[in-house]
Design a protein around this motif. Structure first.
Motif, PDB file in Angstrom:
ATOM      1  N   PHE A  24       0.861  -1.177   0.000  1.00 19.52           N
ATOM      2  CA  PHE A  24       0.000   0.000   0.000  1.00 19.52           C
ATOM      3  C   PHE A  24       0.900   1.230   0.000  1.00 19.52           C
ATOM      4  N   HIS A  25       0.310   2.366  -0.314  1.00 24.89           N
ATOM      5  CA  HIS A  25       1.049   3.621  -0.416  1.00 24.89           C
ATOM      6  C   HIS A  25       0.698   4.528   0.756  1.00 24.89           C
ATOM      7  N   VAL A  26       1.717   5.240   1.232  1.00 27.31           N
ATOM      8  CA  VAL A  26       1.552   6.149   2.368  1.00 27.31           C
ATOM      9  C   VAL A  26       2.027   7.531   1.943  1.00 27.31           C
ATOM     10  N   ARG A  27       1.210   8.533   2.287  1.00 29.44           N
ATOM     11  CA  ARG A  27       1.602   9.936   2.102  1.00 29.44           C
ATOM     12  C   ARG A  27       1.526  10.622   3.457  1.00 29.44           C
ATOM     13  N   TYR A  28       2.545  11.381   3.745  1.00 30.33           N
ATOM     14  CA  TYR A  28       2.563  12.174   4.973  1.00 30.33           C
ATOM     15  C   TYR A  28       3.369  13.432   4.671  1.00 30.33           C
ATOM     16  N   ASN A  29       2.693  14.573   4.657  1.00 23.93           N
ATOM     17  CA  ASN A  29       3.339  15.827   4.256  1.00 23.93           C
ATOM     18  C   ASN A  29       4.068  15.617   2.933  1.00 23.93           C
ATOM     19  N   TYR A  31       6.440  13.439   2.398  1.00 25.15           N
ATOM     20  CA  TYR A  31       6.981  12.076   2.334  1.00 25.15           C
ATOM     21  C   TYR A  31       6.031  11.129   1.610  1.00 25.15           C
ATOM     22  N   ARG A  32       6.617  10.192   0.873  1.00 26.45           N
ATOM     23  CA  ARG A  32       5.864   9.167   0.149  1.00 26.45           C
ATOM     24  C   ARG A  32       6.588   7.843   0.327  1.00 26.45           C
ATOM     25  N   ALA A  33       5.816   6.763   0.480  1.00 22.15           N
ATOM     26  CA  ALA A  33       6.435   5.443   0.609  1.00 22.15           C
ATOM     27  C   ALA A  33       5.456   4.366   0.195  1.00 22.15           C
ATOM     28  N   ALA A  34       6.013   3.231  -0.200  1.00 22.64           N
ATOM     29  CA  ALA A  34       5.234   2.018  -0.429  1.00 22.64           C
ATOM     30  C   ALA A  34       5.629   1.046   0.678  1.00 22.64           C
ATOM     31  N   VAL A  35       4.621   0.393   1.266  1.00 21.12           N
ATOM     32  CA  VAL A  35       4.862  -0.511   2.389  1.00 21.12           C
ATOM     33  C   VAL A  35       4.362  -1.904   2.022  1.00 21.12           C
ATOM     34  N   SER A  36       5.215  -2.892   2.196  1.00 20.77           N
ATOM     35  CA  SER A  36       4.863  -4.288   1.930  1.00 20.77           C
ATOM     36  C   SER A  36       3.796  -4.747   2.923  1.00 20.77           C
ATOM     37  N   ILE A  37       2.748  -5.375   2.428  1.00 27.56           N
ATOM     38  CA  ILE A  37       1.692  -5.872   3.307  1.00 27.56           C
ATOM     39  C   ILE A  37       2.189  -7.092   4.083  1.00 27.56           C
ATOM     40  N   LEU A  40       5.501  -5.703   6.174  1.00 29.97           N
ATOM     41  CA  LEU A  40       5.228  -4.448   6.891  1.00 29.97           C
ATOM     42  C   LEU A  40       6.460  -3.548   6.985  1.00 29.97           C
ATOM     43  N   ASN A  41       7.259  -3.548   5.913  1.00 32.81           N
ATOM     44  CA  ASN A  41       8.401  -2.645   5.873  1.00 32.81           C
ATOM     45  C   ASN A  41       8.312  -1.762   4.633  1.00 32.81           C
ATOM     46  N   VAL A  42       9.020  -0.658   4.672  1.00 30.52           N
ATOM     47  CA  VAL A  42       9.037   0.278   3.537  1.00 30.52           C
ATOM     48  C   VAL A  42       9.859  -0.351   2.418  1.00 30.52           C
ATOM     49  N   ILE A  43       9.234  -0.478   1.235  1.00 33.15           N
ATOM     50  CA  ILE A  43       9.935  -1.069   0.088  1.00 33.15           C
ATOM     51  C   ILE A  43      10.328  -0.016  -0.948  1.00 33.15           C
ATOM     52  N   ALA A  44       9.793   1.184  -0.819  1.00 40.44           N
ATOM     53  CA  ALA A  44      10.173   2.292  -1.697  1.00 40.44           C
ATOM     54  C   ALA A  44       9.830   3.588  -0.985  1.00 40.44           C
ATOM     55  N   GLY A  45      10.643   4.604  -1.185  1.00 38.71           N
ATOM     56  CA  GLY A  45      10.374   5.896  -0.570  1.00 38.71           C
ATOM     57  C   GLY A  45      10.916   5.975   0.844  1.00 38.71           C
ATOM     58  N   TYR A  46      10.389   6.951   1.584  1.00 38.30           N
ATOM     59  CA  TYR A  46      10.888   7.208   2.936  1.00 38.30           C
ATOM     60  C   TYR A  46       9.771   7.769   3.793  1.00 38.30           C
ATOM     61  N   LEU A  47       9.738   7.347   5.063  1.00 45.68           N
ATOM     62  CA  LEU A  47       8.845   7.919   6.075  1.00 45.68           C
ATOM     63  C   LEU A  47       9.669   8.191   7.326  1.00 45.68           C
ATOM     64  N   PRO A  48       9.393   9.293   8.026  1.00 43.36           N
ATOM     65  CA  PRO A  48      10.056   9.517   9.305  1.00 43.36           C
ATOM     66  C   PRO A  48       9.763   8.346  10.250  1.00 43.36           C
ATOM     67  N   ALA A  49      10.681   8.065  11.147  1.00 43.97           N
ATOM     68  CA  ALA A  49      10.572   6.902  12.042  1.00 43.97           C
ATOM     69  C   ALA A  49       9.245   6.856  12.796  1.00 43.97           C
ATOM     70  N   LYS A  50       8.802   7.977  13.332  1.00 43.02           N
ATOM     71  CA  LYS A  50       7.554   7.991  14.104  1.00 43.02           C
ATOM     72  C   LYS A  50       6.362   7.621  13.217  1.00 43.02           C
ATOM     73  N   VAL A  51       6.319   8.167  12.024  1.00 50.55           N
ATOM     74  CA  VAL A  51       5.234   7.878  11.078  1.00 50.55           C
ATOM     75  C   VAL A  51       5.299   6.420  10.647  1.00 50.55           C
ATOM     76  N   ARG A  52       6.495   5.943  10.346  1.00 51.70           N
ATOM     77  CA  ARG A  52       6.672   4.546   9.960  1.00 51.70           C
ATOM     78  C   ARG A  52       6.158   3.616  11.066  1.00 51.70           C
ATOM     79  N   GLY A  53       6.447   3.939  12.311  1.00 50.69           N
ATOM     80  CA  GLY A  53       5.970   3.133  13.438  1.00 50.69           C
ATOM     81  C   GLY A  53       4.458   3.126  13.544  1.00 50.69           C
ATOM     82  N   LEU A  54       3.824   4.282  13.349  1.00 51.16           N
ATOM     83  CA  LEU A  54       2.358   4.357  13.404  1.00 51.16           C
ATOM     84  C   LEU A  54       1.725   3.559  12.269  1.00 51.16           C
TER      85      LEU A  54
END
Length: 82
Positions: A24-29, A31-37, A40-54
């Motif tokens: 799935f895709h995540v947008r936060y401000n 930042y953009r990332a794709a996360v493996s279902i 449950l890790n980021v497979i593309a892009g970047y998220l700040p640690a706190k956002v990634r944890g949430l």
């Protein structure tokens, strides 16, 4: 891209007919990332640690539902992290 949920400024969506692996895709401000279902890790892009944890916390709760959604393409809203 159907939006699945949003919470704390985080927007989670999934593309129709997207490439493997299931993700799935995540947008936060800005930042953009794709996360493996499955992992449950980021497979593309970047998220700040706190956002990634949430996002990981939310995805753990709904992991099976997300995987079913990927397989069936039956996109629907999922509850946000509260």
């Amino acid at each position: 891209m159907p939006e699945i949920t949003r919470f704390l400024g985080i927007i989670i969506s999934m593309y129709f007919d997207d490439h493997e692996p299931p993700h799935f895709h995540v947008r936060y401000n800005e930042y953009r990332a794709a996360v493996s279902i499955q992992e449950l890790n980021v497979i593309a892009g970047y998220l700040p640690a706190k956002v990634r944890g949430l996002v990981q916390e939310w995805a753990e709760i709904y992991q099976q539902e997300l995987l079913n959604m990927w397989i069936t393409k039956d996109f629907h809203k999922i509850n946000p992290l509260v």
